[in-house]
Design a protein around this motif. Structure first.
Motif, PDB file in Angstrom:
ATOM      1  N   THR A  42       0.821  -1.263  -0.014  1.00 27.45           N
ATOM      2  CA  THR A  42       0.040  -0.122  -0.071  1.00 27.45           C
ATOM      3  C   THR A  42       0.972   1.281  -0.145  1.00 27.45           C
ATOM      4  O   THR A  42       0.349   2.462  -0.282  1.00 27.45           O
ATOM      5  CB  THR A  42      -0.844  -0.046   1.289  1.00 27.45           C
ATOM      6  N   GLU A  43       2.147   1.198   0.181  1.00 31.22           N
ATOM      7  CA  GLU A  43       2.833   2.205   0.374  1.00 31.22           C
ATOM      8  C   GLU A  43       4.503   1.785   0.109  1.00 31.22           C
ATOM      9  O   GLU A  43       4.781   0.742   0.449  1.00 31.22           O
ATOM     10  CB  GLU A  43       2.908   3.077   1.673  1.00 31.22           C
ATOM     11  N   PRO A  59       3.366   0.670  -4.869  1.00 31.71           N
ATOM     12  CA  PRO A  59       1.798   0.606  -4.286  1.00 31.71           C
ATOM     13  C   PRO A  59       1.167   0.030  -5.120  1.00 31.71           C
ATOM     14  O   PRO A  59       1.001   0.253  -6.328  1.00 31.71           O
ATOM     15  CB  PRO A  59       1.544   1.701  -4.093  1.00 31.71           C
ATOM     16  N   ARG A  86       2.820  -0.433   5.392  1.00 27.62           N
ATOM     17  CA  ARG A  86       3.313  -0.564   4.240  1.00 27.62           C
ATOM     18  C   ARG A  86       2.563  -1.562   3.434  1.00 27.62           C
ATOM     19  O   ARG A  86       2.296  -1.260   1.992  1.00 27.62           O
ATOM     20  CB  ARG A  86       4.716  -1.151   4.063  1.00 27.62           C
ATOM     21  N   ASN A  87       1.957  -2.563   3.978  1.00 25.43           N
ATOM     22  CA  ASN A  87       1.073  -3.627   3.329  1.00 25.43           C
ATOM     23  C   ASN A  87       0.259  -4.117   4.083  1.00 25.43           C
ATOM     24  O   ASN A  87       0.028  -4.109   5.270  1.00 25.43           O
ATOM     25  CB  ASN A  87       2.295  -4.731   2.817  1.00 25.43           C
ATOM     26  N   ARG A 132      -7.643  -3.781  -2.610  1.00 24.87           N
ATOM     27  CA  ARG A 132      -7.281  -2.910  -1.417  1.00 24.87           C
ATOM     28  C   ARG A 132      -8.408  -2.626  -0.636  1.00 24.87           C
ATOM     29  O   ARG A 132      -8.369  -2.807   0.492  1.00 24.87           O
ATOM     30  CB  ARG A 132      -6.656  -1.600  -1.955  1.00 24.87           C
TER      31      ARG A 132
END
Length: 291
Positions: A42-43, A59, A86-87, A132
């Motif tokens: 995600t980042e 991402p 991050r995930n 997501r």
């Protein structure tokens, strides 16, 4: 280099584990585990490794891996910078997946995806974006909604015609060889003897190392001290017993390896933010409200 074993604790009242972590984090290392895993970045961006595959991630990077496939994601960040989330990760056992989900005739369309996952599968950016919100909701979902989201996620992965496998055909995981490494024998020993009086000096002896050498070795491979690791596993197991059994807090305290209730309460509060009795009450409240 042999991968480290990651001990994945799926709570007894759940069929799969959903969680996320930041970066740096203790599990960010070359590792494996006997569970399936779906991971969404995600980042951050950087390099990722799955079996003998090496590639770039950003991402939206979404990967599905079969049991025992070694993997690692290394983010490229300026020195000193940290990332809170991050995930997102979803992990589930072979027993749950193959003996529960795949036994339904309607789910046999997943057979191809499951076979591909042995080499790791990466999905199109659009699939990562669609996954997501499902994985975000799974973090807090319960009961039937939780299972519905899980099946929706699998359906999303199976319908991605642009997915591709990562590791080469010649790559073959060898978990028995991985487990021969010292750190994996140590981690397995700790997990199997969590309720006993685990002393770092005794485990260091089993590893054939001095306490000082073992302490550095253990932190290098797990990202935490021996005591921190043991306490984390014990509190996690205590949570399972609090929600899945009628045992008293005192009984649970001794069953997970603490020798007095006050010490158990202190560690539980530090990790969970509430005492054990309050944790149980809040869980029961959540069950009632969802009924």
């Amino acid at each position: 280099m042999k991968p480290d074993l990651e001990v994945v604790d799926v709570l007894q009242h759940e069929s799969f584990k959903v969680w996320g972590h930041g970066y740096p984090f203790r599990t960010v290392r070359w590792h494996f585990h006997p569970e399936y895993e779906i991971q969404l970045i995600t980042e951050t961006s950087g390099q990722y490794f799955v079996g003998d595959f090496v590639g770039r991630f950003a991402p939206g990077n979404l990967v599905f891996m079969a049991p025992n496939l070694p993997h690692n994601w290394v983010s490229e960040l300026p020195e000193g910078r940290t990332v809170e989330r991050r995930n997102l990760i979803l992990q589930f056992s072979t027993e749950f997946f193959c003996q529960r989900i795949l036994t339904f005739p309607e789910m046999r369309y997943l057979d191809g995806l499951v076979a591909e996952a042995r080499r790791g599968v990466v999905f199109a950016d659009a699939t990562g974006a669609a996954a997501r919100p499902l994985m975000e909701e799974l973090l807090t979902a319960s009961n039937g909604r939780r299972l519905s989201l899980f099946l929706s996620l699998l359906d999303l992965l199976a319908l991605d015609g642009g997915r591709r496998q990562l590791a080469s055909r010649r790559f073959s995981p060898d978990p028995s060889s991985y487990m021969s490494s010292t750190i994996n024998q140590v981690l397995s020993y700790i997990d199997q003897n969590l309720a006993s009086d685990l002393r770092e000096s005794d485990v260091a002896d089993l590893a054939g190392q001095s306490v000082t050498t073992f302490s550095r070795y253990f932190r290098k491979h797990t990202g935490m001290s021996f005591v921190q690791h043991v306490n984390t596993l014990r509190i996690h197991r205590a949570c399972e017993l609090l929600v899945d059994s009628g045992l008293s807090v005192a009984d649970i305290c001794f069953r997970v390896g603490y020798n007095n209730v006050s010490n158990f309460n202190r560690h539980f509060l530090a990790q969970k933010g509430v005492p054990p009795s309050r944790f149980r009450a809040l869980y029961q409240m959540n069950v009632v409200s969802a009924a």
